[in-house]
Design a protein around this motif. Structure first.
Motif, PDB file in Angstrom:
ATOM      1  N   THR A  85      21.479   6.359  54.728  1.00 25.80           N
ATOM      2  CA  THR A  85      22.920   6.491  54.530  1.00 25.80           C
ATOM      3  C   THR A  85      23.615   5.204  54.959  1.00 25.80           C
ATOM      4  O   THR A  85      23.226   4.570  55.940  1.00 25.80           O
ATOM      5  CB  THR A  85      23.463   7.665  55.353  1.00 25.80           C
ATOM      6  OG1 THR A  85      22.774   8.855  54.953  1.00 25.80           O
ATOM      7  CG2 THR A  85      24.950   7.841  55.138  1.00 25.80           C
ATOM      8  N   SER A  86      24.644   4.829  54.200  1.00 25.74           N
ATOM      9  CA  SER A  86      25.419   3.639  54.558  1.00 25.74           C
ATOM     10  C   SER A  86      26.898   3.974  54.559  1.00 25.74           C
ATOM     11  O   SER A  86      27.359   4.853  53.825  1.00 25.74           O
ATOM     12  CB  SER A  86      25.147   2.492  53.584  1.00 25.74           C
ATOM     13  OG  SER A  86      25.628   2.799  52.299  1.00 25.74           O
ATOM     14  N   LEU A  87      27.637   3.241  55.416  1.00 23.84           N
ATOM     15  CA  LEU A  87      29.073   3.422  55.549  1.00 23.84           C
ATOM     16  C   LEU A  87      29.761   2.078  55.375  1.00 23.84           C
ATOM     17  O   LEU A  87      29.257   1.041  55.812  1.00 23.84           O
ATOM     18  CB  LEU A  87      29.440   3.992  56.929  1.00 23.84           C
ATOM     19  CG  LEU A  87      28.934   5.386  57.281  1.00 23.84           C
ATOM     20  CD1 LEU A  87      29.252   5.693  58.738  1.00 23.84           C
ATOM     21  CD2 LEU A  87      29.597   6.421  56.383  1.00 23.84           C
ATOM     22  N   ALA A  88      30.952   2.111  54.765  1.00 21.88           N
ATOM     23  CA  ALA A  88      31.773   0.915  54.653  1.00 21.88           C
ATOM     24  C   ALA A  88      33.219   1.355  54.587  1.00 21.88           C
ATOM     25  O   ALA A  88      33.531   2.510  54.278  1.00 21.88           O
ATOM     26  CB  ALA A  88      31.403   0.097  53.411  1.00 21.88           C
ATOM     27  N   SER A  89      34.114   0.429  54.896  1.00 25.16           N
ATOM     28  CA  SER A  89      35.535   0.716  54.749  1.00 25.16           C
ATOM     29  C   SER A  89      35.894   0.675  53.274  1.00 25.16           C
ATOM     30  O   SER A  89      35.353  -0.127  52.507  1.00 25.16           O
ATOM     31  CB  SER A  89      36.363  -0.309  55.521  1.00 25.16           C
ATOM     32  OG  SER A  89      37.740  -0.174  55.216  1.00 25.16           O
ATOM     33  N   VAL A  90      36.795   1.552  52.874  1.00 20.60           N
ATOM     34  CA  VAL A  90      37.216   1.543  51.476  1.00 20.60           C
ATOM     35  C   VAL A  90      37.901   0.229  51.123  1.00 20.60           C
ATOM     36  O   VAL A  90      37.979  -0.133  49.951  1.00 20.60           O
ATOM     37  CB  VAL A  90      38.163   2.729  51.199  1.00 20.60           C
ATOM     38  CG1 VAL A  90      37.427   4.051  51.321  1.00 20.60           C
ATOM     39  CG2 VAL A  90      39.373   2.701  52.124  1.00 20.60           C
ATOM     40  N   ALA A  91      38.382  -0.498  52.145  1.00 18.04           N
ATOM     41  CA  ALA A  91      39.034  -1.786  51.886  1.00 18.04           C
ATOM     42  C   ALA A  91      38.019  -2.873  51.566  1.00 18.04           C
ATOM     43  O   ALA A  91      38.328  -3.826  50.845  1.00 18.04           O
ATOM     44  CB  ALA A  91      39.881  -2.202  53.094  1.00 18.04           C
TER      45      ALA A  91
END
Length: 732
Positions: A72-78
């Protein structure tokens, strides 16, 4: 009643079976992987997260609400192109029923392969910005506050976690605007059960790195954690931190470090404290206390520090720091200190400092008020300090030049020994080194204020008493506002300015020396003692460059001096005058001179310096029975002199040492010429009777004798005007 109780029991059992059946059905018939898109959209809308789930979602519903994520990976929508975190596997589970009571009861939390990457771009934007800010958050009403407890206070969440395990994690931070890169790799974290009011054992291992400069460190931490989430209080007791560091600053060496103590954090008041601190770094050992305030804004800290006696030179060499060669090989071998410590993110100060350095004791304050500008402030007082121990010894070039000059001086001294030999030749070897003296680039960046007071300071082999020094440096200018102290029964006061703003530095110096024993001054500099007495000197000098040779070659200014109640060492002027009179009397000396020195009451004059050459036209010495006048040049570039001295006999006040040179009245008032030439270190031993000047005296004496005979023969028949004209004729 029994029947009712039995019925209720059957109902509850039925409900439990239904719940279990529903949970089984949900977990076996409902697959959350079918809803990945909806979950990812929900994360984007509600939390500002760009969530990508590459693996399967595993889950359970009752009695544990369990979740397991893979790849799983996470990032800011920006900044979706810059992942904030990747995790290989995350597993956790929570009991369902305690959640209704605001209690979090969890089984083991396991995180494997976490990679957290924080990036700030050249414009200062971070890839974490926007997280936690749902889409349209500004337009929506704020969320309702949590339900308060019956007493009106918000009820804190109670934690109950069986354990937390993190394996193979990595955290990195990059700043594109500065090029800085920090990282923590191979992170291994494990804890015991995490519960309120229950000690939690913690073990953390990691490798740390930084690229400016390149440093790598391995560390391990063990401690027992005490939690009070309601009061926002945390305590690590029995903390033990150890590790080792290496990299560019250590030049291939390794720093082994350790720290122990008790660490407390009170987030309600934004304070932290490290008590009973014990630390070590290689052979350095110390104790301390440290308190930090304003954790949420601009942190400031204060505390105490005590470092046991250690060998500072060995410590610095052990961490790859190259020390300049010092005259004393044992220097910096005995150091200890006790101090209060204060500071912030950009400052550090040692207050009430008590520093012991190689037998010296210094007290006061040392501070860097601006770490980025290296603004140094020093205010110290002490008993004594031998600065010569820490200065470099003479270089091989300097030693060779000194040996050559000494050999030349010794040869000239042999030639000059009899007083009748030819004058020594002027030296031609330049006496000064061309090696750079000052680290100009570093000095141009200095921001320093220095106030130093010592009972005794030894520098350049000069023992200064009641020493005081005040110096300032900023903007490429260094100012010695005051250097004052007692020296050999007198006083020295100096001020100077070094202007580093031009490519070639400019140096100005003002110096006042009052009543200093000049023979001790010469002995301290390993110079030949050619004169004794009490020296008073005023100097106003200027020069430029960054080597001894450049300074001497460009030296200019004015010096006035006076020596009272002194002695010209190995300069028997009486012998030189005796030889001259004997020569005029056409007689041979029958005795050897009884003394080698000439005492005097006063010796003074002034020097005008230009391009390293000191010119004097007003030397005057008062010697019993004699007056000495002098003029000539001293070439400081080669330490040579070319000087002419006139000795005037004031009268027959004492018997001359030899019958051949008895002073008659006709010798009184005559200026007997001496010529001094050769190495400056020879002093008066390089002086001889000036034969050309002696011929003029002989002609004058012959004229006086002829004039006396004319007066005897003519008597009153010659007018006074004619008599004076005749005297002038024979005195030309």
């Amino acid at each position: 009643m029994k029947a009712l109780g039995k019925i209720l029991g059957l109902v509850l059992l039925g409900l439990l079976l239904i719940i279990v059946a529903l949970g089984f059905a949900l977990t076996h018939l409902f697959d959350p992987n079918d809803y990945k898109d909806e979950i990812q959209q929900l994360a984007r809308e509600r939390a500002g997260l760009d969530l990508a789930i590459g693996g399967d979602i595993g889950w359970s519903l009752f009695p544990w609400l369990g979740l397991e994520l893979h790849d799983t990976s996470l990032a800011s929508v920006a900044t979706p192109e810059q992942p904030l975190a990747n995790v290989r596997m995350l597993g956790l589970s929570v009991r369902v029923m305690p959640l209704l009571r605001r209690e979090v009861q969890m089984s083991d939390i396991s995180i494997n392969g976490l990679n957290l990457t924080l990036v700030r771009d050249a414009q200062g934007r971070g890839n974490w910005e926007g997280i936690g800010q749902p889409e349209g958050a500004a337009a929506r009403a704020p969320a309702e506050p949590a339900e308060p407890s019956p007493d009106g206070q918000r009820r804190p969440v109670a934690l109950d976690i069986d354990s937390l395990t993190v394996r193979d994690a990595r955290v990195s931070y990059q700043d594109a605007s500065t090029g800085q890169h920090l990282s923590a790799e191979s992170i291994e974290l494990s804890t015991g059960a995490i519960r309120e009011d229950t000690p939690v054992d913690i073990q953390l291992k990691a490798f740390f790195g930084v690229n400016q400069p390149v440093v790598r460190a391995r560390s391990e931490l063990r401690a027992t954690l005490h939690l009070d989430t309601g009061a926002q209080g945390y305590r690590l007791e029995d903390l033990r931190l150890n590790g080792e560091a290496s990299g560019e600053p250590f030049d291939g060496q390794t720093l082994n470090f350790s720290a122990q103590g008790e660490l407390l954090a009170d987030l309600a008041s934004q304070q932290a404290e490290w008590r009973n601190l014990r630390f070590s770094a290689n052979e350095l050992r110390g104790l301390g206390e440290l308190r930090v305030e304003n954790l949420d804004s601009v942190p400031r800290f204060n505390g105490t520090l005590s470092v046991a006696r250690f060998d500072l030179a060995a410590f610095l060499r052990g961490i790859g720091q190259t020390l300049p060669e010092m005259a004393d090989s044992t220097a910096l071998g005995n150091v200890e200190l006790v101090s209060k410590i204060t500071g912030s993110q950009n400052s550090l100060a040692l207050e009430d400092l008590d520093l012991k350095l190689d037998g010296s004791q210094l007290r006061g304050r040392i501070a860097v008020t601006d770490l980025s500008a290296q603004a140094l402030r020093v205010n110290l007082t002490g008993d004594r300090l031998d600065l010569d121990r820490y200065l470099p010894p003479p270089s091989e070039e300097q030693q060779a030049a000194t040996a050559a000059r000494d050999s030349e001086v010794q040869t000239e001294a042999i030639l000059a020994g009899g007083g009748t030999t030819p004058l020594p030749e002027q030296p031609t070897r330049h006496a000064w080194s061309e090696e750079p003296v000052l680290p100009l680039d570093r000095l141009r960046q200095l921001d320093v204020r220095l106030d130093l007071g010592l009972n005794e300071l030894t520098v350049a082999r000069l023992p200064l008493q009641k020493f005081s020094l005040k110096a300032r440096g900023a903007g490429g200018q260094l100012q010695l506002e005051e250097l004052r102290g007692g020296l050999y029964g007198g006083q020295v006061n100096t001020s100077a300015n070094l202007d580093l703003r031009p490519a070639v530095p400019l140096l100005t110096l003002r110096q006042r020396i009052a009543e200093v024993a000049v023979e001790q001054l010469l002995e301290a500099q390993n110079e030949q003692v050619v004169v004794q007495g009490r020296l008073t000197l005023d100097a106003n000098l200027r020069t430029r460059g960054n080597s001894q040779r450049a300074w001497v070659d460009a030296l200019a200014g004015d010096i006035s001096f006076n020596i009272a109640n002194g002695v010209l060492v190995e300069a028997n002027l009486e012998e030189q005058i005796c030889r001259a009179i004997a020569l005029l009397n056409q007689r041979e000396l029958t005795t050897q001179p009884s003394g080698r020195d000439t005492p005097f009451r006063q010796l003074g004059g002034s020097l005008t310096l230009q391009d390293g050459v000191a010119s004097n036209r007003d030397l005057r010495a008062s010697i019993p029975g004699l007056t000495v006048n002098g003029r000539g040049d001293v070439d400081l570039r080669v330490l040579g002199m070319d000087y002419r001295i006139g000795v005037v006999i004031e009268g027959d006040k004492s018997d001359m040492p030899d019958p051949a040179c008895q002073v008659s009245q006709r010798y009184v008032g005559l200026e007997w010429p001496l010529h001094c030439r050769g190495p400056l270190e020879l002093g008066a031993r390089a002086c001889r009777i000036d034969q050309s000047g002696l011929g003029q005296i002989a002609a004058r004496l012959a004229g006086d004798k002829l004039n006396e005979k004319l007066q005897e023969q003519l008597g009153d028949r010659v007018s006074p005007e004619l008599q004076e004209a005749l005297r002038g004729l024979f005195r030309r």
